[in-house]
Design an enzyme around this catalytic site. Structure first.
Site, PDB file in Angstrom:
ATOM      1  N   SER A  77      -0.262   1.967   2.829  1.00 43.32           N
ATOM      2  CA  SER A  77      -0.117   2.567   1.503  1.00 43.32           C
ATOM      3  C   SER A  77      -0.966   3.810   1.308  1.00 43.32           C
ATOM      4  CB  SER A  77      -0.524   1.517   0.466  1.00 43.32           C
ATOM      5  OG  SER A  77      -0.962   2.133  -0.722  1.00 43.32           O
ATOM      6  N   ASP A 126       2.904   8.011  -3.022  1.00 48.80           N
ATOM      7  CA  ASP A 126       3.343   6.751  -2.455  1.00 48.80           C
ATOM      8  C   ASP A 126       3.719   7.037  -1.010  1.00 48.80           C
ATOM      9  OD1 ASP A 126       4.531   3.854  -3.556  1.00 48.80           O
ATOM     10  OD2 ASP A 126       5.431   4.612  -1.704  1.00 48.80           O
ATOM     11  N   ARG A 136       7.196  -3.613   5.053  1.00 40.24           N
ATOM     12  CA  ARG A 136       5.836  -3.990   5.461  1.00 40.24           C
ATOM     13  C   ARG A 136       5.679  -5.495   5.483  1.00 40.24           C
ATOM     14  NH1 ARG A 136       2.774   0.850   2.227  1.00 40.24           N
ATOM     15  NH2 ARG A 136       3.184   2.304   3.908  1.00 40.24           N
ATOM     16  N   ARG A 146      -2.483   4.300  -1.449  1.00 41.32           N
ATOM     17  CA  ARG A 146      -3.343   3.991  -2.597  1.00 41.32           C
ATOM     18  C   ARG A 146      -4.750   4.572  -2.420  1.00 41.32           C
ATOM     19  NH1 ARG A 146      -2.534  -2.372  -1.308  1.00 41.32           N
ATOM     20  NH2 ARG A 146      -0.423  -1.560  -1.427  1.00 41.32           N
ATOM     21  N   ASP A 199       7.780   1.519 -11.604  1.00 42.25           N
ATOM     22  CA  ASP A 199       8.557   0.605 -10.766  1.00 42.25           C
ATOM     23  C   ASP A 199       7.717  -0.481 -10.097  1.00 42.25           C
ATOM     24  OD1 ASP A 199       7.181   2.268  -9.080  1.00 42.25           O
ATOM     25  OD2 ASP A 199       8.916   3.069  -8.020  1.00 42.25           O
ATOM     26  N   HIS A 200       6.410  -0.285 -10.017  1.00 44.59           N
ATOM     27  CA  HIS A 200       5.580  -1.244  -9.274  1.00 44.59           C
ATOM     28  C   HIS A 200       5.109  -2.395 -10.158  1.00 44.59           C
ATOM     29  CE1 HIS A 200       5.533   1.682  -6.071  1.00 44.59           C
ATOM     30  NE2 HIS A 200       4.712   0.956  -5.343  1.00 44.59           N
TER      31      HIS A 200
HETATM   32  C1  MIC Z   1       3.179   0.024  -0.942  1.00 48.77           C
HETATM   33  O1  MIC Z   1       4.317  -0.090  -0.509  1.00 48.77           O
HETATM   34  O2  MIC Z   1       2.185  -0.431  -0.360  1.00 48.77           O
HETATM   35  C2  MIC Z   1       2.976   0.782  -2.238  1.00 48.77           C
HETATM   36  C3  MIC Z   1       2.536  -0.177  -3.245  1.00 48.77           C
HETATM   37  O3  MIC Z   1       4.185   1.345  -2.660  1.00 48.77           O
HETATM   38  C4  MIC Z   1       1.948   1.873  -1.959  1.00 48.77           C
HETATM   39  C5  MIC Z   1       1.451   2.562  -3.137  1.00 48.77           C
HETATM   40  C6  MIC Z   1       0.450   1.775  -3.908  1.00 48.77           C
HETATM   41  O4  MIC Z   1      -0.400   1.097  -3.318  1.00 48.77           O
HETATM   42  O5  MIC Z   1       0.492   1.894  -5.123  1.00 48.77           O
HETATM   43  C7  MIC Z   1       2.378   2.941  -0.972  1.00 48.77           C
HETATM   44  O6  MIC Z   1       3.200   2.685  -0.133  1.00 48.77           O
HETATM   45  O7  MIC Z   1       1.793   4.047  -0.957  1.00 48.77           O
HETATM   46 FE1  SF4 Z   2       7.756  -0.315  -3.860  1.00 50.52          FE
HETATM   47 FE2  SF4 Z   2       6.126   0.353  -1.840  1.00 50.52          FE
HETATM   48 FE3  SF4 Z   2       7.750  -1.776  -1.683  1.00 50.52          FE
HETATM   49 FE4  SF4 Z   2       8.777   0.620  -1.625  1.00 50.52          FE
HETATM   50  S1  SF4 Z   2       7.395  -0.241  -0.112  1.00 50.52           S
HETATM   51  S2  SF4 Z   2       9.547  -1.112  -2.798  1.00 50.52           S
HETATM   52  S3  SF4 Z   2       7.449   1.748  -3.017  1.00 50.52           S
HETATM   53  S4  SF4 Z   2       6.020  -1.497  -3.089  1.00 50.52           S
END
Ligand code: MIC
Ligand code: SF4
Length: 645
Positions: A543, A121, A381, A545, A66-67
C-alpha cells in the site's frame, strides 16, 4: 532511456522544464489528473490545507470515498463530511460513497490515454489499462501535485512484456498478471515501468488490461501501461467519451531494458497462494482443497465483464453448501447494468451475498474468514492477516476460477467443471449516470469545511538531529508490507487520528504480556534517544499508506535501515522526516539485534558528502550504510519532512 517506448513518449510530453538535462537519475513530470480515496485522502487534504493551497491546479482532481464505508462508529462518516466539504472548497470533484472503487470508476469516467495521473493509492496504475501513465504515491506527494507541483521519480527502466496470441477459454487477464508475478516476483523491480506490446494486446479489452496493470502494483514497479488502440477507442466510445481517445503506441524500433514474452494461448488458470501475490502456482496442481469462502470484486476484478462471466458460470445454480460467496461490484455503473440485464438476479439466485460497491473485504472491512479455512478471492493482495483473520489462507484467482470454486466448494481449476466456457462479454454502450459525482462550486464561493472531533491535524515533526543516538526498536525480516507496519481492517477508521492509529504500528509483531512496539518506541523517544527500524529485503511493499511513515515518525523513529526499501514507502519516509538507509554490506544485518544502539554522527555533513554513511553499533563495530537520496530529499529530511519545508 527506452527510446520510442510509450513511457518515453509520455515522459517527453510531461517533463517539467526545470528537470531537462538533469542527469541525477530522476525525472520530474507534470501531473494532469489526481485521485485520492478516503483512507489516504483525509491526510492528503489536511496536508493541502496545511500548505495553504486555495484551489487545485490540475486539469482534474477527484476525491473518492470507497475504503471506509462500513460506518461502525461515527469516524467514517466524519471523514466523508470532511472530504466532501474540503473538495468543494478546493475545486475537487467528489465521488460519493456508493459510486464505486476509485480505480474502476476513474477508468470508466475519466481515464485519458497519454495523460498522467497521480493517486494516493498503490493501485492507481489500473488506469495504465487505458494508456495513462498512472502512478501511486503517498498523500503528501498527491497534495503537492494538486497544488500544481511536478512529481519526481527515478528515471524508469522499461520492461517490455510482449503478449502473443490470445487467451484460451477459462483463462483471463488475472492469470496473465499472476504469470508475470511468477516470473518477476514482488521484489527487485523498483524504478521500472512495465509496458505491454505485441499482437496479443488487441485480444484484451480495456477492463481486462486494467486488471493486469492494477495487479502490476504487486511487482513493485512504478506503473504498468498498455498502448491505446482500437480497443481503447471502443471502450471510450461505449463510455460516451470517444472524444478522449487518441492513439498511443511504442515505435516499431522501441528499445526496452528487458523483454519478457508471454504466449497468452499457453496461460492456464493460476493462483497466488498464501501469503504473497508472487507465490504463484497453477490451480490444477493445488489438489482441490476444500474452500470455505469465495469473494469476488475489488479494483482488480470488479468490472462488468468480470461479473458477467461469474453470472454466466453460476447461472443461478446454488453454490456448494460448505461455501459462502460474497460479491462486491467495482462500480455503481457495473451494479446498475447487472441489475438491468438480469445478471444480478442470477447471482442472488445462486446464493451470492451482494455487498457494497466499495473495497469492503479487500481491506479487511468485513467477511473475515473462519480460522484455519481457505478463502478464495479475486483480489490483488493476500499478505498475512489482511483478511482480518490470523494465520489466514487467502488464494488470489481469476473470476472464472472463483466462480468454479463456489460451485465445487473446493479450489478447482474451472476447466474441470466440464461445462461450456463463459461467453465473451463485448459491450458497445455502458450505462452512464454521473449523478453520484458532486462538482465543486465556482472559485471564490464560500464553503464551510466540516471537521468533526475525530479529524486531527498532520503531526508536527522537529528538524532532523545532527547526530542519531539510535536504539533498534524492532528488527524484522524480508518482504515486510505496509499492512504489517500499519494494519488496516478494524483500525482503518483511525486514519485521521494519528495519536490513536500510532498505537497499533507493527501490531502483528507484538507479544502478549510484553510492551508493544509503540510503547517501546515512546520509551526510547522519552529517554531522548531516537527509534530505529531494522529490516531485510523489500521493506514497505504494498500500500501507499503514508501512515506507515507518519505514525512511526510520531513515535520518534528517525531511521530505517534495510537491505532494500520499496519506492512509495521510501518516498513517504522522506516526506515525513525519516532517514531511509541501506546496508552497504548485507551481512551487517546479522550483527544488529533489537535494543542495540546505532549511532550516526555528523548527519548533515555525512549526507552532504556522498552516498555512504558510517554508523557505530553497541559492540563498537562500525558499519557502512548507503542511501539513494537526491539533494532535495536530503533537504526534506533535515527539515523534518516536506510539510516543514
Ligand atoms: C490497499 O489496497 O492496501 C489500499 C488500502 O488500497 C492502500 C491504500 C491505503 O492503505 O489506504 C493502497 O493500495 O495504497
Ligand atoms: Fe480498495 Fe486497495 Fe482493495 Fe483496490 S486493492 S479494492 S483500492 S483496498
Amino acid at each position: 532511456m527506452a527510446k520510442n517506448s510509450i513511457t518515453q513518449k509520455i515522459i517527453d510530453a510531461h517533463i517539467a522544464m526545470e528537470t531537462r538535462n538533469n542527469d541525477s537519475g530522476r525525472v520530474s513530470i507534470k501531473i494532469d489528473q489526481t485521485l485520492t480515496q478516503d483512507a489516504t485522502g483525509t491526510m492528503a487534504y489536511l496536508e493541502l490545507e496545511a500548505m495553504g493551497v486555495e484551489r487545485v491546479a490540475t486539469e482534474l482532481s477527484v476525491s473518492y470515498v470507497d475504503h471506509n464505508t462500513a460506518q461502525n462508529g461515527p469516524e467514517n462518516r466524519n471523514d466523508h463530511l470532511y472530504l466532501q466539504s474540503v473538495a468543494a472548497a478546493k475545486g475537487v470533484l467528489f465521488s460519493r460513497p456508493g459510486n464505486g472503487i476509485c480505480h474502476q470508476v476513474h477508468l470508466e469516467r475519466f481515464g485519458v490515454p497519454g495523460k498522467t495521473l497521480l493517486g494516493s493509492d498503490s493501485h492507481t496504475p489500473t488506469n495504465g489499462g487505458i494508456g495513462m501513465m498512472a502512478i501511486g504515491a503517498g498523500g503528501l506527494d498527491v497534495a503537492l501535485a494538486m497544488a500544481g507541483k511536478p512529481f519526481t521519480m527515478a528515471y524508469p527502466k522499461v520492461i517490455g512484456v510482449k503478449l502473443t496470441n490470445s487467451l484460451p477459454p477459462w483463462s483471463s487477464a488475472k492469470d496473465v498478471i499472476l504469470k508475470l508475478l511468477e516470473i518477476l516476483s514482488t521484489k527487485g523491480n523498483v524504478g521500472s515501468i512495465v509496458e505491454y506490446f505485441g499482437d496479443g494486446v488487441k485480444s484484451l479489452s480495456v477492463p481486462e488490461r486494467a486488471t493486469i496493470t492494477n495487479m502490476g502494483a504487486e511487482l513493485g514497479v512504478t506503473t504498468s501501461i498498455f498502448p491505446s488502440d482500437e480497443k481503447t477507442k471502443e471502450f471510450l466510445e461505449a463510455q460516451g467519451r470517444g472524444g478522449d481517445w487518441r492513439e498511443l503506441s511504442a515505435g516499431p524500433d522501441a528499445e526496452y531494458d528487458r523483454v519478457i514474452e508471454i504466449n497468452l494461448a499457453a496461460v492456464e488458470p493460476m493462483a497466488a497462494c498464501p501469503s504473497s501475490p508472487d507465490n504463484v502456482k497453477r490451480v490444477a496442481e493445488l489438489g482441490a482443497p476444500t474452500v470455505d469462502q469465495v469473494l469476488i470484486g475489488s479494483c482488480t476484478n470488479g468490472s462488468f465483464r468480470d461479473l458477467m462471466v461469474v453470472a454466466d458460470i453460476l447461472n443461478g445454480e446454488p453454490i456448494a453448501e460448505n461455501v459462502t460467496l460474497a460479491i462486491a461490484p467495482g462500480s455503481r455503473q457495473t451494479l446498475e447494468m447487472l441489475a438491468e440485464n438480469g445478471a444480478l438476479a442470477k447471482l442472488v439466485q445462486s446464493g451470492a451475498r451482494i455487498v457494497e460497491t466499495a473495497c469492503g473485504p479487500c481491506i479487511g472491512q468485513g467477511q473475515s474468514p473462519a480460522e484455519g479455512t481457505i478463502s478464495v478471492r479475486t483480489f490483488n493482495r493476500n499478505f498475512a492477516g489482511r483478511t482480518g483473520t490470523k494465520n489466514d489462507q487467502a488464494y488470489l484467482v481469476s473470476p472464472e476460477t472463483a466462480a468454479a470454486c463456489a460451485i465445487a466448494g473446493a479450489l478447482v481449476d474451472p476447466r474441470s467443471l466440464d461445462r461450456p466456457s463463459p461467453e465473451r462479454v463485448d459491450i458497445s454502450e455502458f450505462h452512464i449516470d454521473d449523478s453520484m459525482f458532486i462538482h465543486p462550486p465556482p472559485a471564490g464561493t464560500k464553503v464551510e469545511i466540516i471537521r468533526k472531533s475525530t479529524i486531527g491535524d498532520p503531526p508536527k515533526n522537529a528538524p532532523f538531529p545532527e547526530q542519531v543516538d539510535g536504539v533498534v526498536v524492532i528488527k524484522v525480516g524480508d518482504k515486510i508490507t505496509t499492512d504489517h507496519i500499519m494494519p488496516a481492517g478494524v483500525h482503518l477508521k483511525l486514519r485521521s487520528n494519528i495519536p490513536e492509529y500510532a498505537k497499533v504500528v507493527f501490531e502483528c509483531f507484538n507479544k502478549p504480556g510484553e510492551p508493544s512496539f509503540a510503547e517501546r518506541a515512546v520509551a526510547v523517544r522519552d529517554s531522548g534517544k531516537h527509534g530505529v527500524i531494522v529490516a531485510g529485503d523489500s521493506y514497505g511493499q504494498g500500500s501507499s499508506r503514508e501512515h506507515a511513515a507518519i505514525c512511526p515518525a510520531y513515535l520518534g523513529v528517525k531511521v530505517v535501515v534495510a537491505m532494500a526499501i520499496e519506492r512509495i514507502h521510501a518516498a513517504n519516509l522522506v516526506n515525513f522526516g525519516i532517514l531511509p538507509l541501506i546496508f552497504a554490506n548485507p551481512a551487517d544485518y546479522d550483527s544488529i539485534s533489537r535494543d542495540d544502539t546505532l549511532t550516526i554522527d555528523n548527519i548533515p555533513a555525512q549526507l552532504a558528502e556522498g552516498t555512504n554513511l558510517h554508523a557505530a553499533l553497541s559492540n563498537g563495530e562500525r558499519i557502512e550504510l548507503t542511501h539513494k537520496l537526491s539533494a532535495d530529499d536530503v533537504k526534506t529530511i533535515l527539515a523534518g519532512g516536506k510539510l516543514n519545508l
